[in-house]
Design a protein around this motif. Structure first.
Motif, PDB file in Angstrom:
ATOM      1  N   LYS A  93      -4.975  -4.969   9.533  1.00  0.00           N
ATOM      2  CA  LYS A  93      -3.987  -4.139   8.850  1.00  0.00           C
ATOM      3  C   LYS A  93      -4.003  -4.410   7.350  1.00  0.00           C
ATOM      4  O   LYS A  93      -4.009  -3.488   6.555  1.00  0.00           O
ATOM      5  N   ASP A  94      -4.011  -5.687   6.980  1.00  0.00           N
ATOM      6  CA  ASP A  94      -4.076  -6.090   5.569  1.00  0.00           C
ATOM      7  C   ASP A  94      -5.336  -6.922   5.368  1.00  0.00           C
ATOM      8  O   ASP A  94      -5.629  -7.819   6.180  1.00  0.00           O
ATOM      9  N   TRP A  95      -6.062  -6.635   4.298  1.00  0.00           N
ATOM     10  CA  TRP A  95      -7.250  -7.442   4.027  1.00  0.00           C
ATOM     11  C   TRP A  95      -7.649  -7.329   2.565  1.00  0.00           C
ATOM     12  O   TRP A  95      -7.175  -6.469   1.830  1.00  0.00           O
ATOM     13  N   VAL A  96      -8.558  -8.207   2.165  1.00  0.00           N
ATOM     14  CA  VAL A  96      -9.147  -8.146   0.831  1.00  0.00           C
ATOM     15  C   VAL A  96     -10.647  -8.386   0.982  1.00  0.00           C
ATOM     16  O   VAL A  96     -11.076  -9.250   1.753  1.00  0.00           O
ATOM     17  N   SER A 100      -3.526  -2.770   2.316  1.00  0.00           N
ATOM     18  CA  SER A 100      -2.376  -3.199   3.099  1.00  0.00           C
ATOM     19  C   SER A 100      -1.820  -2.000   3.862  1.00  0.00           C
ATOM     20  O   SER A 100      -1.886  -0.861   3.389  1.00  0.00           O
ATOM     21  N   GLY A 101      -1.291  -2.263   5.056  1.00  0.00           N
ATOM     22  CA  GLY A 101      -0.690  -1.212   5.864  1.00  0.00           C
ATOM     23  C   GLY A 101      -1.682  -0.212   6.409  1.00  0.00           C
ATOM     24  O   GLY A 101      -1.316   0.907   6.762  1.00  0.00           O
ATOM     25  N   GLU A 102      -2.953  -0.579   6.525  1.00  0.00           N
ATOM     26  CA  GLU A 102      -3.962   0.330   7.062  1.00  0.00           C
ATOM     27  C   GLU A 102      -3.882   0.373   8.587  1.00  0.00           C
ATOM     28  O   GLU A 102      -3.485  -0.606   9.231  1.00  0.00           O
ATOM     29  N   THR A 103      -4.261   1.504   9.163  1.00  0.00           N
ATOM     30  CA  THR A 103      -4.249   1.657  10.619  1.00  0.00           C
ATOM     31  C   THR A 103      -5.544   2.310  11.081  1.00  0.00           C
ATOM     32  O   THR A 103      -6.203   3.032  10.328  1.00  0.00           O
ATOM     33  N   PHE A 104      -5.897   2.055  12.323  1.00  0.00           N
ATOM     34  CA  PHE A 104      -7.041   2.682  12.981  1.00  0.00           C
ATOM     35  C   PHE A 104      -6.496   3.461  14.174  1.00  0.00           C
ATOM     36  O   PHE A 104      -6.064   2.865  15.166  1.00  0.00           O
TER      37      PHE A 104
END
Length: 510
Positions: free
Chosen positions: A376-379, A396-400
């Motif tokens: 969901k959150d990454w760098v 941040s706050g990403e979804t699949f």
């Protein structure tokens, strides 16, 4: 945009009333005193003058901001988070508006032809003129509400324009069902005539095999000659290397074809040359066991530099992997059903390259099960030596939304590194595992040409129903008329000439 049919412009044109470009002088405060920050330039014009009430945006480098405007939009207050994650108070005061300013330089308006549609509702057209520049990386998400209580949220992306594409040569198409007695077979989908394909079900699959593996970046569907109820409504475009493992490249819901024999085009963010593409139709408009189309065209960009080349990886390591089940880090480098699984809420993958390379984009593909394990959150970070890391892209706050869903992300400021690290800081379900099916590091060449954008999102008026809102970039306007720009340039040159003559006179009199 998704449809090739051109909506009738209803937005403001040059010189017509509409929301102006407004420039704000801004300040931020993390701790202690307020400090000057880059100016903020805003324009969100749908063709009628209206005041913004709230505005939020996210940039490609992970920076975010949320602000509330004073009445009259003369100022705002809010908060922002810098690209490095630092939270800050944020405020601004209007310094000028486009209608008054002859020196709003280096500011361009992105113009979109738009569509608004809801379940069972006709598609309506319009225009959106958008400027949102906070002095940082390009904006990728914008959400706003105006004093008419209209709420809009859109995700922007730079994608190949469907009209900047060329057809993909298809050798074979196979349908889950067809109607040979009426010659309404799948092969008709590859032709130009009035003939159509019809399958006896409200769901259907159509598999297209290009003559050679090709990265499809857009596709076009043409409705058939009769019975709108047979039109596809929900579908996915999938790609496969082997005809067994399918990757989701595009997912559409409640799409409509208001006219018969109407072609609509849909862009895809895709840099992988798949061997087979599948149009997986999940529902038609009538719910009856008959689905039909007149034509399907697969398209690829005519700007090869926009398709990413996979960067070779010499070695991939992880903080953890599930070796007993074969769910190891090496799986992310290959297509197939295998995956990497780390038994922790936070996890990382490190990629060592054979030589330093500027990675300009990357893809993440969700694994086969348990969406709670999705990142969901990454760098994404880069390093020259594998010890000191530089943040390159923060999300941040990403979804699949589905399994084996491929999502592609651009890097705003790429640089050549020998090591890259994907550091997942939170997963979707706050569970004790993180997993991915595939990770691709990509390099795209800069062909010097602008990439028209598109957006998709939602629109809601007051407490009314939520409608789909989408747009295709059709132009980029300078916010200074050409004649005005020339006039300003001439004025500056005249001032410079007078200054030089005055200086020369002084030197002669010495």
């Amino acid at each position: 945009m998704h449809g090739l049919t051109r909506p009738r412009p209803t937005g403001s044109s040059a010189g017509a009333p509409g929301s102006p470009v407004t420039v704000y002088d801004t300040e931020v405060r993390a701790e202690g005193e307020w400090e000057r920050a880059p100016r903020l330039t805003v324009r969100l014009d749908r063709g009628h003058g209206t005041e913004l009430l709230e505005l939020a945006w996210r940039s490609e480098d992970g920076a975010e901001a949320t602000v509330v405007f004073d009445e009259g939009t003369g100022g705002f207050r809010g908060h922002r988070r810098a690209a490095d994650g630092t939270p800050q108070e944020y405020r601004g005061t209007e310094s000028r508006r486009r209608a008054d300013a002859a020196d709003v330089t280096d500011c361009r308006t992105r113009v979109f032809a738009t569509e608004v549609s809801g379940p069972g509702a006709p598609v309506t057209g319009g225009m959106l003129r958008l400027v949102l520049d906070d002095g940082g990386a390009p904006v990728e998400r914008v959400t706003w509400r105006d004093r008419r209580d209209t709420f809009i949220s859109v995700a922007l992306r730079a994608a190949p324009w469907a009209e900047s594409t060329v057809p993909v040569k298809v050798g074979e198409v196979v349908a889950s069902d067809e109607h040979p007695e009426a010659d309404e077979v799948a092969d008709n989908l590859l032709g130009d005539g009035p003939d159509k394909w019809l399958g006896w079900d409200d769901r259907a699959t159509l598999d297209f095999s290009p003559i050679e593996p090709t990265a499809v970046t857009a596709y076009a569907l043409t409705s058939a000659n009769d019975y709108r109820d047979r039109d596809p409504r929900d579908w996915r475009l999938l790609g496969s290397m082997d005809g067994s493992t399918w990757y989701t490249l595009d997912d559409r819901v409640n799409e409509a074809f208001p006219e018969r024999l109407q072609e609509r085009a849909f862009t895809v963010v895709n840099s992988t040359a798949y061997r087979v593409y599948r149009l997986d139709i999940g529902r038609n408009w009538g719910g009856l066991p008959e689905t039909q189309l007149n034509r399907v065209r697969l398209l690829t960009t005519d700007r090869p530099g926009l398709i990413g080349v996979t960067v070779p990886v010499a070695e991939v390591t992880a903080n953890d992997e599930y070796r007993a089940a074969g769910e190891v880090a090496a799986n992310v480098l290959h297509s197939g059903e295998g995956k990497w699984l780390a038994r922790s809420r936070q996890a990382w993958l490190e990629f060592a390259l054979p030589e330093r390379t500027a990675v300009t984009a990357y893809t993440l593909t969700s694994a086969d099960d348990h969406c709670a394990r999705d990142p969901k959150d990454w760098v994404l970070e880069g390093s020259a030596d594998g010890a000191d890391w530089v943040p390159l892209d923060r999300r941040s706050g990403e979804t699949f939304a589905g399994r084996f869903l491929v999502r592609e992300f651009d890097i705003a400021a790429p640089a050549a590194y020998g090591h890259y690290r994907l550091r997942v800081t939170a997963n979707e379900g706050d569970v004790g595992e993180v997993q991915l099916n595939r990770v691709q590091l990509l390099a795209k060449s800069d062909d010097g040409l602008p990439v028209p954008g598109e957006f998709s999102g939602i629109l809601r008026h007051g407490g009314g129903p939520t409608a789909d809102y989408r747009g295709r970039g059709v132009a980029e306007e300078a916010d200074r008329d050409d004649d005005e720009a020339v006039g300003v340039l001439v004025s500056k040159l005249e001032e410079l000439t007078r200054a030089i003559e005055e200086l020369s006179g002084r030197l002669r009199n010495r």
